[in-house]
Design a protein around this motif. Sequence first.
Motif, mmCIF file in Angstrom:
data_model
loop_
_atom_site.group_PDB
_atom_site.id
_atom_site.type_symbol
_atom_site.label_atom_id
_atom_site.label_comp_id
_atom_site.label_asym_id
_atom_site.label_seq_id
_atom_site.Cartn_x
_atom_site.Cartn_y
_atom_site.Cartn_z
ATOM 1 N N GLU A 158 50.060 26.073 9.564
ATOM 2 C CA GLU A 158 51.366 26.643 9.877
ATOM 3 C C GLU A 158 51.213 27.625 11.027
ATOM 4 O O GLU A 158 50.336 28.490 11.006
ATOM 5 C CB GLU A 158 51.948 27.345 8.656
ATOM 6 N N ILE A 159 52.086 27.473 12.017
ATOM 7 C CA ILE A 159 52.004 28.288 13.227
ATOM 8 C C ILE A 159 53.320 29.028 13.406
ATOM 9 O O ILE A 159 54.362 28.415 13.662
ATOM 10 C CB ILE A 159 51.735 27.397 14.451
ATOM 11 N N PRO A 160 53.304 30.348 13.266
ATOM 12 C CA PRO A 160 54.536 31.111 13.462
ATOM 13 C C PRO A 160 54.970 31.060 14.930
ATOM 14 O O PRO A 160 54.134 31.001 15.831
ATOM 15 C CB PRO A 160 54.161 32.533 13.047
ATOM 16 N N ILE A 161 56.274 31.066 15.155
ATOM 17 C CA ILE A 161 56.810 31.071 16.515
ATOM 18 C C ILE A 161 56.915 32.527 16.954
ATOM 19 O O ILE A 161 57.659 33.310 16.368
ATOM 20 C CB ILE A 161 58.176 30.361 16.572
ATOM 21 N N LEU A 162 56.143 32.869 17.979
ATOM 22 C CA LEU A 162 56.039 34.248 18.462
ATOM 23 C C LEU A 162 56.640 34.390 19.856
ATOM 24 O O LEU A 162 56.689 33.418 20.622
ATOM 25 C CB LEU A 162 54.571 34.680 18.507
ATOM 26 N N SER A 163 57.039 35.605 20.195
ATOM 27 C CA SER A 163 57.543 35.879 21.544
ATOM 28 C C SER A 163 56.500 35.552 22.594
ATOM 29 O O SER A 163 56.831 35.104 23.698
ATOM 30 C CB SER A 163 57.946 37.351 21.663
ATOM 31 N N ALA A 164 55.232 35.759 22.269
ATOM 32 C CA ALA A 164 54.143 35.512 23.224
ATOM 33 C C ALA A 164 54.039 34.041 23.618
ATOM 34 O O ALA A 164 53.410 33.721 24.632
ATOM 35 C CB ALA A 164 52.816 35.981 22.630
ATOM 36 N N HIS A 165 54.653 33.153 22.883
ATOM 37 C CA HIS A 165 54.589 31.735 23.202
ATOM 38 C C HIS A 165 55.524 31.351 24.344
ATOM 39 O O HIS A 165 55.419 30.250 24.877
ATOM 40 C CB HIS A 165 54.950 30.883 21.978
ATOM 41 N N PHE A 166 56.453 32.237 24.707
ATOM 42 C CA PHE A 166 57.480 31.918 25.693
ATOM 43 C C PHE A 166 57.597 33.017 26.733
ATOM 44 O O PHE A 166 57.440 34.195 26.428
ATOM 45 C CB PHE A 166 58.841 31.738 25.003
ATOM 46 N N ALA A 167 57.917 32.617 27.964
ATOM 47 C CA ALA A 167 58.114 33.580 29.044
ATOM 48 C C ALA A 167 59.450 34.310 28.879
ATOM 49 O O ALA A 167 59.565 35.487 29.216
ATOM 50 C CB ALA A 167 58.053 32.877 30.400
ATOM 51 N N GLU A 168 60.436 33.609 28.343
ATOM 52 C CA GLU A 168 61.785 34.169 28.205
ATOM 53 C C GLU A 168 62.152 34.330 26.731
ATOM 54 O O GLU A 168 61.975 33.396 25.945
ATOM 55 C CB GLU A 168 62.814 33.249 28.872
ATOM 56 N N ARG A 201 62.432 31.610 23.053
ATOM 57 C CA ARG A 201 61.956 31.812 21.676
ATOM 58 C C ARG A 201 63.118 31.697 20.696
ATOM 59 O O ARG A 201 63.008 31.065 19.657
ATOM 60 C CB ARG A 201 61.273 33.159 21.507
ATOM 61 N N GLU A 202 64.250 32.309 21.029
ATOM 62 C CA GLU A 202 65.419 32.234 20.161
ATOM 63 C C GLU A 202 65.882 30.787 19.985
ATOM 64 O O GLU A 202 66.206 30.361 18.879
ATOM 65 C CB GLU A 202 66.549 33.098 20.725
ATOM 66 N N ALA A 203 65.888 30.033 21.076
ATOM 67 C CA ALA A 203 66.277 28.622 21.000
ATOM 68 C C ALA A 203 65.277 27.844 20.146
ATOM 69 O O ALA A 203 65.668 26.989 19.337
ATOM 70 C CB ALA A 203 66.372 28.021 22.402
ATOM 71 N N ALA A 204 63.999 28.127 20.312
ATOM 72 C CA ALA A 204 62.971 27.447 19.515
ATOM 73 C C ALA A 204 63.153 27.747 18.032
ATOM 74 O O ALA A 204 63.055 26.853 17.191
ATOM 75 C CB ALA A 204 61.577 27.862 19.982
ATOM 76 N N CYS A 205 63.432 28.994 17.698
ATOM 77 C CA CYS A 205 63.637 29.363 16.290
ATOM 78 C C CYS A 205 64.882 28.691 15.721
ATOM 79 O O CYS A 205 64.887 28.290 14.557
ATOM 80 C CB CYS A 205 63.717 30.881 16.140
ATOM 81 N N ARG A 206 65.932 28.544 16.536
ATOM 82 C CA ARG A 206 67.135 27.853 16.062
ATOM 83 C C ARG A 206 66.821 26.386 15.751
ATOM 84 O O ARG A 206 67.308 25.842 14.766
ATOM 85 C CB ARG A 206 68.255 27.934 17.099
ATOM 86 N N LEU A 207 66.010 25.741 16.589
ATOM 87 C CA LEU A 207 65.703 24.327 16.406
ATOM 88 C C LEU A 207 64.609 24.074 15.377
ATOM 89 O O LEU A 207 64.652 23.086 14.652
ATOM 90 C CB LEU A 207 65.258 23.701 17.730
ATOM 91 N N LEU A 208 63.616 24.963 15.331
ATOM 92 C CA LEU A 208 62.407 24.703 14.541
ATOM 93 C C LEU A 208 62.237 25.597 13.324
ATOM 94 O O LEU A 208 61.379 25.334 12.487
ATOM 95 C CB LEU A 208 61.161 24.863 15.432
ATOM 96 N N GLY A 209 62.981 26.680 13.258
ATOM 97 C CA GLY A 209 62.752 27.673 12.211
ATOM 98 C C GLY A 209 61.783 28.726 12.726
ATOM 99 O O GLY A 209 61.550 28.837 13.926
ATOM 100 N N ASN A 210 61.195 29.496 11.840
ATOM 101 C CA ASN A 210 60.300 30.579 12.255
ATOM 102 C C ASN A 210 58.854 30.134 12.443
ATOM 103 O O ASN A 210 58.018 30.924 12.865
ATOM 104 C CB ASN A 210 60.352 31.726 11.250
ATOM 105 N N ALA A 211 58.569 28.873 12.089
ATOM 106 C CA ALA A 211 57.204 28.357 12.228
ATOM 107 C C ALA A 211 57.257 26.845 12.391
ATOM 108 O O ALA A 211 58.230 26.199 12.021
ATOM 109 C CB ALA A 211 56.368 28.721 11.000
ATOM 110 N N VAL A 212 56.194 26.302 12.978
ATOM 111 C CA VAL A 212 56.006 24.852 13.053
ATOM 112 C C VAL A 212 54.717 24.529 12.309
ATOM 113 O O VAL A 212 53.878 25.397 12.109
ATOM 114 C CB VAL A 212 55.951 24.341 14.512
ATOM 115 N N VAL A 213 54.583 23.277 11.903
ATOM 116 C CA VAL A 213 53.400 22.890 11.136
ATOM 117 C C VAL A 213 52.667 21.767 11.862
ATOM 118 O O VAL A 213 53.258 20.715 12.141
ATOM 119 C CB VAL A 213 53.778 22.445 9.708
#
Length: 132
Positions: free
Chosen positions: A39-49, A53-65
């Motif tokens: 399980e990989i949490p979605i962090l701000s450090a993963h994105f330049a903008e 990150r907000e869009a990724a969390c809307r589509l994927l949730g707070n983590a990807v597996v």
Amino acid sequence: MVQPIREFPLENGLSLRIFDYTRHYFGDFHHVRLELTCEIPILSAHFAEPADREAACRLLGNAVVYRRTVEQMGVPSAEVQPTVERLIGNFTHHALPYLSTPDFSRRFVRAEFERVRARRRRPIGYLPGSHD
């Protein structure tokens, strides 16, 4: 709920968990099936903008597996445990170095985000290769 049979803490702070879904299927033969997840949490450090990150969390949730299945059919009862160990050993030897890299989580999260975002952009009824 199935409990992991093994867990590997990775150098990058992630953890690989292995679940055993082996089952008997005929006579003395088994289907050895292991599921390996991270399980990989979605962090701000993963994105330049921050908006990405907000869009990724809307589509994927707070983590990807990250999820992989390794399996072997036709395993005699006496060979089930050695087969489990061999499959784990092969995976950890070949894939664990990749999963342990410092950049793995960022690359994997961004790839999953792009994959899901691209899928959502396709028109209904879209079939790859049919747009020519």
